[in-house]
Design a protein around this motif. Structure first.
Motif, PDB file in Angstrom:
ATOM      1  N   UNK A   4       0.842  -1.201   0.000  1.00 50.57           N
ATOM      2  CA  UNK A   4       0.000   0.000   0.000  1.00 50.57           C
ATOM      3  C   UNK A   4       0.874   1.246   0.000  1.00 50.57           C
ATOM      4  N   UNK A   5       1.907   1.222   0.829  1.00 53.48           N
ATOM      5  CA  UNK A   5       2.825   2.358   0.899  1.00 53.48           C
ATOM      6  C   UNK A   5       3.505   2.580  -0.447  1.00 53.48           C
ATOM      7  N   UNK A   6       3.983   1.497  -1.050  1.00 60.19           N
ATOM      8  CA  UNK A   6       4.678   1.613  -2.337  1.00 60.19           C
ATOM      9  C   UNK A   6       3.755   2.210  -3.393  1.00 60.19           C
ATOM     10  N   UNK A   7       2.523   1.727  -3.446  1.00 64.93           N
ATOM     11  CA  UNK A   7       1.585   2.221  -4.462  1.00 64.93           C
ATOM     12  C   UNK A   7       1.283   3.703  -4.275  1.00 64.93           C
ATOM     13  N   UNK A   8       1.190   4.148  -3.030  1.00 60.89           N
ATOM     14  CA  UNK A   8       0.805   5.530  -2.756  1.00 60.89           C
ATOM     15  C   UNK A   8       1.981   6.498  -2.786  1.00 60.89           C
ATOM     16  N   UNK A   9       3.183   6.021  -2.504  1.00 65.00           N
ATOM     17  CA  UNK A   9       4.303   6.938  -2.304  1.00 65.00           C
ATOM     18  C   UNK A   9       5.426   6.836  -3.331  1.00 65.00           C
ATOM     19  N   UNK A  10       5.507   5.739  -4.052  1.00 65.02           N
ATOM     20  CA  UNK A  10       6.572   5.605  -5.050  1.00 65.02           C
ATOM     21  C   UNK A  10       6.111   6.162  -6.389  1.00 65.02           C
ATOM     22  N   UNK A  11       7.048   6.661  -7.151  1.00 67.22           N
ATOM     23  CA  UNK A  11       6.719   7.302  -8.423  1.00 67.22           C
ATOM     24  C   UNK A  11       6.072   6.313  -9.381  1.00 67.22           C
ATOM     25  N   UNK A  12       5.261   6.851 -10.287  1.00 73.84           N
ATOM     26  CA  UNK A  12       4.591   6.019 -11.277  1.00 73.84           C
ATOM     27  C   UNK A  12       5.593   5.459 -12.278  1.00 73.84           C
ATOM     28  N   UNK A  13       5.278   4.297 -12.798  1.00 72.34           N
ATOM     29  CA  UNK A  13       6.138   3.691 -13.815  1.00 72.34           C
ATOM     30  C   UNK A  13       6.073   4.508 -15.099  1.00 72.34           C
ATOM     31  N   UNK A  14       7.201   4.571 -15.798  1.00 74.52           N
ATOM     32  CA  UNK A  14       7.281   5.293 -17.069  1.00 74.52           C
ATOM     33  C   UNK A  14       8.094   4.452 -18.045  1.00 74.52           C
ATOM     34  N   UNK A  15       7.980   4.809 -19.297  1.00 70.41           N
ATOM     35  CA  UNK A  15       8.827   4.196 -20.325  1.00 70.41           C
ATOM     36  C   UNK A  15       9.251   5.308 -21.268  1.00 70.41           C
ATOM     37  N   UNK A  16      10.338   5.968 -20.904  1.00 66.73           N
ATOM     38  CA  UNK A  16      10.825   7.131 -21.627  1.00 66.73           C
ATOM     39  C   UNK A  16      12.280   6.902 -22.023  1.00 66.73           C
ATOM     40  N   UNK A  17      12.824   7.752 -22.894  1.00 68.33           N
ATOM     41  CA  UNK A  17      14.244   7.600 -23.241  1.00 68.33           C
ATOM     42  C   UNK A  17      15.170   7.723 -22.034  1.00 68.33           C
ATOM     43  N   UNK A  18      14.745   8.503 -21.030  1.00 67.30           N
ATOM     44  CA  UNK A  18      15.600   8.723 -19.861  1.00 67.30           C
ATOM     45  C   UNK A  18      15.487   7.596 -18.829  1.00 67.30           C
ATOM     46  N   UNK A  19      14.300   7.072 -18.649  1.00 66.79           N
ATOM     47  CA  UNK A  19      14.079   6.049 -17.626  1.00 66.79           C
ATOM     48  C   UNK A  19      13.001   5.082 -18.103  1.00 66.79           C
ATOM     49  N   UNK A  20      13.324   3.810 -18.048  1.00 67.58           N
ATOM     50  CA  UNK A  20      12.396   2.780 -18.516  1.00 67.58           C
ATOM     51  C   UNK A  20      12.076   1.805 -17.383  1.00 67.58           C
ATOM     52  N   UNK A  21      10.789   1.528 -17.231  1.00 67.20           N
ATOM     53  CA  UNK A  21      10.338   0.455 -16.346  1.00 67.20           C
ATOM     54  C   UNK A  21       9.897  -0.710 -17.233  1.00 67.20           C
TER      55      UNK A  21
END
Length: 274
Positions: free
Chosen positions: A150-167
């Motif tokens: 629950x903490x991770x979902x509410x407080x960690x940044x959203x996943x992205x798929x960009x040239x700079x950072x990919x999840x």
């Protein structure tokens, strides 16, 4: 000269306070494979006994309320990740880093990125990670992370798929679970075909083999399904034998499912459980 990404292999713990987690040595084959492709790696140094440190969470009232936070109970683990990242940065000499997190190591890597920043990190690759908290209010479902997801979902940044950072989130489809009660969809093909020339005793043996195989497969699927239910609230879904497919994907990430892939390097092999 291009500097290849380095992989910091984040060791895994299967369930919070449930048995022992993986240790650094379990990822030796993965590291050898990466190095065979010219990608050096560093693994967070974690032993199986280290996971008993998490018992400190039992004295935290938030554990019993189901509102546990990663810190301070998991500070020891975040420190191990940070040490591995620092070592990888020295090896990279200014190059970018990739993080690989297996199982709980995936969401712990997300906590690390939130707490320590994402500087120099260009990829987070998670393998069989239960990213999503279990649904609340369902009978028979207990959040085994005691609020951590629950903490991770509410407080960690959203996943992205960009040239700079990919999840990139990879899920295994090794076995479909089944409900404890209700019809089974498992089909077993008999290895002993019956024709008109067979004796009655041979037919009986064939039926016994089929019945035994069906019962074993059914109960295994039901057992696995109860594990899936604790993670995603549903038993009759596909997963890697531990983590349901639906829980291992994140909105915004590049999500991949691999057929026939088992959850853990412990107990796996290259044929029946790759």
């Amino acid at each position: 000269m291009h500097t290849p990404n380095l992989v910091v292999a984040v060791a895994d713990r299967l369930k919070f306070f449930q048995g022992l987690g993986n240790n650094t040595g379990d990822y030796g084959k993965l590291r050898l494979t990466l190095e065979g492709h010219g990608v050096p790696s560093v693994a967070a140094k974690v032993s199986r006994l280290d996971w008993f440190r998490n018992a400190a969470g039992l004295v935290d009232p938030n554990y019993w309320r189901g509102t546990l936070r990663p810190r301070p109970v998991l500070d020891w683990y975040l420190k191990r990740i940070d040490e591995a990242v620092r070592e990888a940065k020295e090896m990279a000499q200014g190059g970018s880093l990739s993080l690989i997190g297996h199982s709980a190591g995936g969401w712990l890597a997300r906590v690390y990125m939130e707490e320590f920043g994402v500087c120099d990190i260009s990829l987070l690759l998670t393998l069989g990670t239960p990213h999503l908290p279990p649904p609340k209010g369902l009978s028979g479902v207990i959040d085994q992370t005691r609020g951590l997801l629950d903490y991770v979902e509410k407080n960690c940044r959203n996943a992205v798929y960009t040239p700079e950072l990919k999840y990139v989130c990879i899920a295994g489809r090794y076995i479909q679970g089944a409900r404890i009660f209700g019809g089974s969809e498992i089909n077993v093909v008999s290895a002993m075909p019956v024709d008109g020339d067979q004796l009655i005793s041979e037919v009986a043996i064939a039926n016994d083999v089929e019945s035994s195989t069906l019962n074993a497969s059914t109960w295994r699927a039901r057992f696995v399904g109860q594990g899936y239910k604790q993670v995603c609230g549903q038993a009759d879904v596909w997963g890697d034998g531990v983590v349901p497919e639906v829980s291992a994907h994140l909105e915004g990430a590049l999500n991949i499912s691999l057929d026939g892939v088992y959850h853990s390097p412990v107990g796996s092999d290259d044929v029946s459980r790759p």
